[in-house]
Design a protein around this motif. Structure first.
Motif, PDB file in Angstrom:
ATOM      1  N   HIS A  70      18.043  26.301  93.399  1.00  0.00           N
ATOM      2  CA  HIS A  70      17.484  25.856  92.470  1.00  0.00           C
ATOM      3  C   HIS A  70      16.259  25.185  92.550  1.00  0.00           C
ATOM      4  N   ARG A  71      15.643  24.867  93.865  1.00  0.00           N
ATOM      5  CA  ARG A  71      14.250  24.031  94.212  1.00  0.00           C
ATOM      6  C   ARG A  71      13.933  23.054  93.075  1.00  0.00           C
ATOM      7  N   PRO A  72      14.638  21.892  92.841  1.00  0.00           N
ATOM      8  CA  PRO A  72      14.450  20.961  91.819  1.00  0.00           C
ATOM      9  C   PRO A  72      13.330  20.200  92.002  1.00  0.00           C
ATOM     10  N   ARG A  73      12.332  20.059  90.842  1.00  0.00           N
ATOM     11  CA  ARG A  73      11.343  18.867  90.823  1.00  0.00           C
ATOM     12  C   ARG A  73      11.665  17.935  90.033  1.00  0.00           C
ATOM     13  N   PHE A  74      11.209  16.674  90.724  1.00  0.00           N
ATOM     14  CA  PHE A  74      11.700  15.380  90.005  1.00  0.00           C
ATOM     15  C   PHE A  74      10.406  14.470  89.563  1.00  0.00           C
ATOM     16  N   PHE A  75      10.400  14.078  88.189  1.00  0.00           N
ATOM     17  CA  PHE A  75       9.357  13.205  88.038  1.00  0.00           C
ATOM     18  C   PHE A  75       9.832  11.944  87.294  1.00  0.00           C
ATOM     19  N   GLY A  76       9.189  10.821  87.706  1.00  0.00           N
ATOM     20  CA  GLY A  76       9.656   9.290  87.341  1.00  0.00           C
ATOM     21  C   GLY A  76      10.806   8.932  87.934  1.00  0.00           C
ATOM     22  N   LEU A  77      10.971   9.330  89.030  1.00  0.00           N
ATOM     23  CA  LEU A  77      12.190   8.587  89.684  1.00  0.00           C
ATOM     24  C   LEU A  77      11.863   7.094  90.039  1.00  0.00           C
ATOM     25  N   GLN A  78      10.508   6.675  90.087  1.00  0.00           N
ATOM     26  CA  GLN A  78      10.306   5.223  90.340  1.00  0.00           C
ATOM     27  C   GLN A  78      10.743   4.205  88.921  1.00  0.00           C
ATOM     28  N   HIS A  79      11.162   4.856  88.100  1.00  0.00           N
ATOM     29  CA  HIS A  79      11.462   4.257  86.863  1.00  0.00           C
ATOM     30  C   HIS A  79      13.130   3.822  86.977  1.00  0.00           C
ATOM     31  N   ILE A  80      13.703   4.186  87.981  1.00  0.00           N
ATOM     32  CA  ILE A  80      15.000   3.631  88.262  1.00  0.00           C
ATOM     33  C   ILE A  80      14.774   2.464  89.290  1.00  0.00           C
ATOM     34  N   ASP A  81      15.353   1.403  88.712  1.00  0.00           N
ATOM     35  CA  ASP A  81      15.290   0.022  89.332  1.00  0.00           C
ATOM     36  C   ASP A  81      16.807  -0.282  90.038  1.00  0.00           C
ATOM     37  N   ALA A  82      16.748  -0.275  91.089  1.00  0.00           N
ATOM     38  CA  ALA A  82      18.211  -0.455  91.608  1.00  0.00           C
ATOM     39  C   ALA A  82      18.539  -1.979  91.622  1.00  0.00           C
ATOM     40  N   LYS A  83      17.770  -2.844  91.215  1.00  0.00           N
ATOM     41  CA  LYS A  83      18.176  -4.291  91.124  1.00  0.00           C
ATOM     42  C   LYS A  83      18.346  -4.602  89.617  1.00  0.00           C
ATOM     43  N   ARG A  84      17.980  -3.741  88.784  1.00  0.00           N
ATOM     44  CA  ARG A  84      18.235  -3.649  87.192  1.00  0.00           C
ATOM     45  C   ARG A  84      19.242  -2.500  86.813  1.00  0.00           C
ATOM     46  N   PRO A  85      20.534  -2.487  86.693  1.00  0.00           N
ATOM     47  CA  PRO A  85      20.907  -1.272  86.328  1.00  0.00           C
ATOM     48  C   PRO A  85      20.641  -1.150  84.789  1.00  0.00           C
TER      49      PRO A  85
END
Length: 301
Positions: free
Chosen positions: A40-55
Motif C-alpha cells: 500500500h506504499r503509505p505516505r504520512f504527513f504531520g507525524l511531528q504533531h504527535i508529542d510523546a510527552k503530551r498524550p
C-alpha cells in the motif's frame, strides 16, 4: 473497527485489564509489517504533531471494513515516537474467539467510558473513531463521509480529562473495493424483510447498521486492491478552554464540530495530494522510483 466510549461501563475487570499491556518492540513490528507497506506504499504527513510527552486523543475517519489503514498509522507513530497508541474497540470484536485476543495483544481495549478514563488517567495516547461500526459498514456513495450522528462521547472524555484532541485522516482504502451490495440493498430484499420481522435485525445487527457490504477488490476477489494510502495528522486541539464543562452539551458539540471540520479538511488535502502523486498506482511507483520517498520511511512531514 474502533468506536467512541460507550455510555455504559464495562465490568471492573475489563477496565483493570486495559492497563495490563506491554507493547511489542517497535522495530520487530515494523519489520513484520513490511509486506503491507510494500503493497500500500503509505505516505504520512504531520507525524511531528504527535508529542510523546503530551498524550492526546486521536480522532479520525473510519474507512471501509476498518482494518486496512489503522495498522499503518499506529506503527508509524510507534516507530517515530516510541508511543503505541491504544485503540478503543467495539465490544463485538472482543467476543470473537482469537480475534479479540489478537487485538488485546496490540493494546486495543473495549471502548467504554471506564476504560477510556483509566487510559487517560495513566497518560496514554488513545485512538478513537466516533463513526464506530456504522462508518465501517459503508453504503454506496459514502466514501470518506463522516457518520458521527449526534455522538459526543469522545468530546466529553477529552474535556473531562483535559486531553488535547489530535485530528487525523486517511485516504486510499475506500478505493480498494467496489461495493456490490450494501445494507440498504439487504434490508430492501426479501432476506432483509425476514430478518426484520424475526427481530434479528434489531437484536444482532443493530437495526441494520452492522451489515457489512458485499464488495469486490482485486479482480473478482475480496483481496484489497494495491491502492496507495495517505495519512495526515493535524495539530492538536486544546480542550482546556472547556474545563469543567464536560457535561455541557454545547461545549461537547462545539468541540466535536471543530474536530469534524479538521478531519474533513485533512481528507480534502490528502485527496489533492493523491491527485498530484505520480506514484499513486503500483505501476507509477515502479516507473517513478524516488529513494527519498521510500515506502519504508515513516514520515512525509
Amino acid at each position: 473497527r474502533t468506536g467512541e466510549p460507550a455510555d455504559t461501563d464495562a465490568p471492573r475487570a475489563a477496565a483493570d485489564d486495559s492497563l495490563a499491556f506491554r507493547p511489542p518492540p517497535a522495530e520487530a513490528l515494523w519489520r513484520l509489517s513490511a509486506p503491507l507497506r510494500a503493497y500500500h506504499r503509505p505516505r504520512f504527513f504531520g507525524l511531528q504533531h504527535i508529542d510523546a510527552k503530551r498524550p492526546s486523543l486521536l480522532v479520525g475517519n473510519h474507512t471501509i471494513f476498518g482494518i486496512l489503514d489503522v495498522p499503518h498509522l499506529v506503527l508509524a507513530i510507534y516507530r517515530r515516537h516510541g508511543v503505541l497508541v491504544r485503540s478503543l474497540g467495539d465490544r463485538l470484536h472482543f467476543q470473537v474467539p482469537g480475534w479479540g485476543e489478537l487485538l488485546k495483544s496490540f493494546g486495543a481495549v473495549v471502548g467504554t467510558r471506564e476504560n477510556c478514563s483509566k487510559l487517560m488517567d495513566s497518560g496514554q495516547h488513545i485512538l478513537v473513531f466516533p463513526g464506530g461500526g456504522r462508518e465501517v459498514a459503508k453504503r454506496k456513495g459514502e466514501a470518506y463521509k463522516l457518520i458521527w450522528k449526534e455522538r459526543t462521547g469522545f468530546a466529553r472524555m477529552a474535556i473531562a480529562h483535559g486531553y488535547p484532541v489530535t485530528p487525523f485522516a486517511s485516504v486510499g482504502p475506500e478505493e480498494c473495493y467496489d461495493i456490490l451490495v450494501d445494507a440498504n440493498d439487504v434490508m430492501a430484499s426479501p432476506l432483509g424483510r425476514f430478518l426484520d420481522r424475526a427481530g434479528i435485525t434489531k437484536k444482532l445487527l443493530r437495526g441494520g447498521e452492522a451489515i457489512m457490504p458485499l464488495s469486490r477488490g482485486l479482480g473478482f476477489t475480496m483481496l484489497p486492491r494495491p491502492e496507495r494510502f495517505y495519512f495526515s495528522v493535524g495539530e492538536p486541539i486544546d480542550t482546556r478552554r472547556y474545563a469543567g464543562r464536560q457535561d455541557d452539551p454545547e461545549a461537547q458539540l462545539a468541540l466535536r464540530e471543530e474536530v469534524r471540520r479538521a478531519v474533513e479538511d485533512q481528507i480534502a488535502m490528502l485527496m489533492q495530494v493523491r491527485e498530484r502523486d505520480p506514484r499513486r498506482s503500483l505501476l507509477g511507483s515502479l516507473l517513478h522510483r524516488d529513494p527519498s520517498d521510500d515506502s519504508n520511511d515513516d514520515s512525509d512531514d
